[in-house]
Design an enzyme around this catalytic site. Structure first.
Site, PDB file in Angstrom:
ATOM      1  N   ASP A  83     104.372  44.893  -7.388  1.00 30.33           N
ATOM      2  CA  ASP A  83     105.413  45.609  -6.657  1.00 30.33           C
ATOM      3  C   ASP A  83     104.981  47.059  -6.456  1.00 30.33           C
ATOM      4  O   ASP A  83     104.266  47.632  -7.279  1.00 30.33           O
ATOM      5  CB  ASP A  83     106.720  45.545  -7.450  1.00 30.33           C
ATOM      6  CG  ASP A  83     107.931  45.955  -6.652  1.00 30.33           C
ATOM      7  OD1 ASP A  83     108.088  47.152  -6.383  1.00 30.33           O
ATOM      8  OD2 ASP A  83     108.743  45.077  -6.304  1.00 30.33           O
ATOM      9  N   HIS A  87     113.120  45.961 -13.021  1.00 32.66           N
ATOM     10  CA  HIS A  87     113.564  47.265 -13.531  1.00 32.66           C
ATOM     11  C   HIS A  87     114.586  47.121 -14.657  1.00 32.66           C
ATOM     12  O   HIS A  87     115.009  48.138 -15.227  1.00 32.66           O
ATOM     13  CB  HIS A  87     114.161  48.112 -12.413  1.00 32.66           C
ATOM     14  CG  HIS A  87     113.173  48.528 -11.367  1.00 32.66           C
ATOM     15  ND1 HIS A  87     112.027  49.231 -11.677  1.00 32.66           N
ATOM     16  CD2 HIS A  87     113.147  48.325 -10.024  1.00 32.66           C
ATOM     17  CE1 HIS A  87     111.338  49.446 -10.566  1.00 32.66           C
ATOM     18  NE2 HIS A  87     111.985  48.904  -9.557  1.00 32.66           N
TER      19      HIS A  87
END
Length: 449
Positions: free
Chosen positions: A147, A108
């Site tokens: 993910d 992220h």
């Protein structure tokens, strides 16, 4: 014999909070399982020790505000360095593939870093990709993000790079953090189609992710022909994960890894510390080493409870067809036509740092260049929860920069320095592997490395 390299780094001295789901036990339970199963005694498995990534390794990928030291701890540098150790071992021919089981995670973390978002400060995979390209001359890379959360940071870093294929399948962003990763996010003008996002409905099972793998990911990889395939290996699609709503099993993950056959896997999310991670990680390691993983089954596994509805299956098929059409149209954009209308592609972004509660506004501009990937400038302003503000200007010169982009990028950097309008001005010169930070706060100073 296949040799699979492993790096473990549980980061004992780093945590967001003592009870936060992203904590050291994520790896400790896995390590106990692996030793109990005797995997580390197998001749196919080789363990490596991590090392620290350098300041330059990080600056090659990120603009850390105010600097690398201000956004990283030793744990972050070791996690990134663990991925670099596996990359070196692979390139030296010591291993056939490798798995960096490290934390803190990273997918992220975007190009500009004002703080921690999604448990991430710096992006381990992206740092490793830029390291491979700089040190070993690797050009074409594929990153497959498995993910449950969209890999928005990795996407941001390579969104304008035609030589990096980024494919992320994840739970639909309308139902889960970070609220992005939709099919229309397909790459900038110079790299259209090399970003592919597969938003999956909550409740997707092994059947769903394998349909995506067989009918989209593998055909696209076969056509793209990357030199290296990287698995951004988040394991929070598992049916017991507390932060998501998917229904994937350890067997599903192991089979995916066997089919995908990544050169390197780097651990990302996965927060079912006892019920998923030991089994999923063990299955992945066995699959990477070419060993039998059929006995790796969770104690509570019940196939009858992991059934995907026909409606979800049809929705997944429609998404795959849509993305295949995007992939087939990837070469239709004519940069010459775009550049005739405007010399730059520009977009504005609003970014929220959920962990550090920072709001960031960005204006990103990319040169539409027919001779290279084009240089980029980013004007970024961050608003912190304590009222502090920071305004920075960033310039990045790509690895293959043409002379025109190289010169104009330097001019933009110098103009920003002279303007005194920014707290910090950064130059990321990948072509020469030189990085500068001009500080306009207090006593003016220039740092170059």
């Amino acid at each position: 014999m296949k040799k699979t390299g492993l790096v473990f780094f549980p980061a004992f001295d780093w945590a967001i909070s003592p009870t936060h789901p992203e904590r050291e036990e994520r790896l400790l339970y896995t390590r106990d399982q692996i030793f109990e199963e005797g995997l580390m005694d197998l001749p196919q498995i080789t363990e490596y020790k991590p090392r620290l990534a350098t300041k330059k390794d990080v600056a090659r990928t990120h603009f850390c505000v105010p600097n690398v030291a201000g956004q990283t701890t030793e744990a972050h540098l070791i996690a990134a360095g663990g991925a670099l150790v596996i990359a070196d071992a692979l390139m030296k021919g010591e291993i056939h593939n490798g798995f960096a089981m490290v934390r803190p995670p990273g997918h992220h973390a975007m190009r500009v870093v004002h703080g921690n978002r999604g448990f991430c400060n710096i992006n381990n995979e992206a740092i490793m990709v830029d390291y491979l390209r700089h040190k070993y001359g690797i050009k074409k890379v594929a990153i497959i993000d498995t993910d449950v959360h969209h890999g928005d940071g990795t996407q941001d870093i390579f969104y304008h790079d035609p030589d990096v294929l980024f494919i992320s399948f994840h739970q639909d962003g309308r139902t889960l953090y970070p609220g992005s990763g939709f099919t229309n996010e397909a790459g900038g003008p110079a790299a259209y189609g090399t970003t592919l996002n597969v938003p999956l409905p909550p409740g997707t099972t092994d059947e769903g992710i394998h349909y995506v793998l067989d009918n989209l990911i593998l055909p696209v990889l076969n056509e793209f022909q990357p030199e290296i395939v990287i698995n951004s290996a988040g394991q929070d699609n598992h049916y017991t994960d507390p932060l998501a709503n998917m229904k994937v099993s350890a067997q599903g993950y192991a089979q995916l890894n066997q089919k995908l056959a990544p050169d390197i896997a780097v651990l990302e999310g996965g927060y079912a510390i006892e019920t998923a991670l030991p089994y999923v990680n063990t299955g992945i390691i066995l699959a990477m080493a070419g060993l039998d993983y059929s006995h790796v089954i969770e104690p509570d596994y019940n196939k009858n409870q992991l059934v995907q509805s026909p409606e979800k299956t049809e929705r997944i098929k429609e998404t795959v067809e849509e993305l295949l059409a995007v992939w087939k149209q990837r070469n239709k954009i004519e940069l010459g036509v775009l550049a005739h209308k405007s010399d730059f592609y520009q977009r504005q972004k609003t970014i929220f740092y959920d962990t550090d509660y920072i709001h960031e506004n960005q204006v990103e501009k990319v040169r539409l260049c027919c001779d290279c990937a084009g240089y980029m400038t980013i004007m970024s302003q961050a608003f912190h929860h304590n009222g502090r503000r920071s305004k920075v200007f960033c310039v990045t010169i790509p690895f293959n920069a043409c002379q025109r982009c190289y010169n104009d990028a330097h001019n933009d950097y110098m103009n920003a320095v002279r303007s005194e309008a920014y707290d910090y001005v950064y130059l990321q010169n990948k072509a020469e592997d030189v990085y500068r930070i001009f500080t306009n706060v207090g006593t003016k100073k220039l740092e170059e490395f």
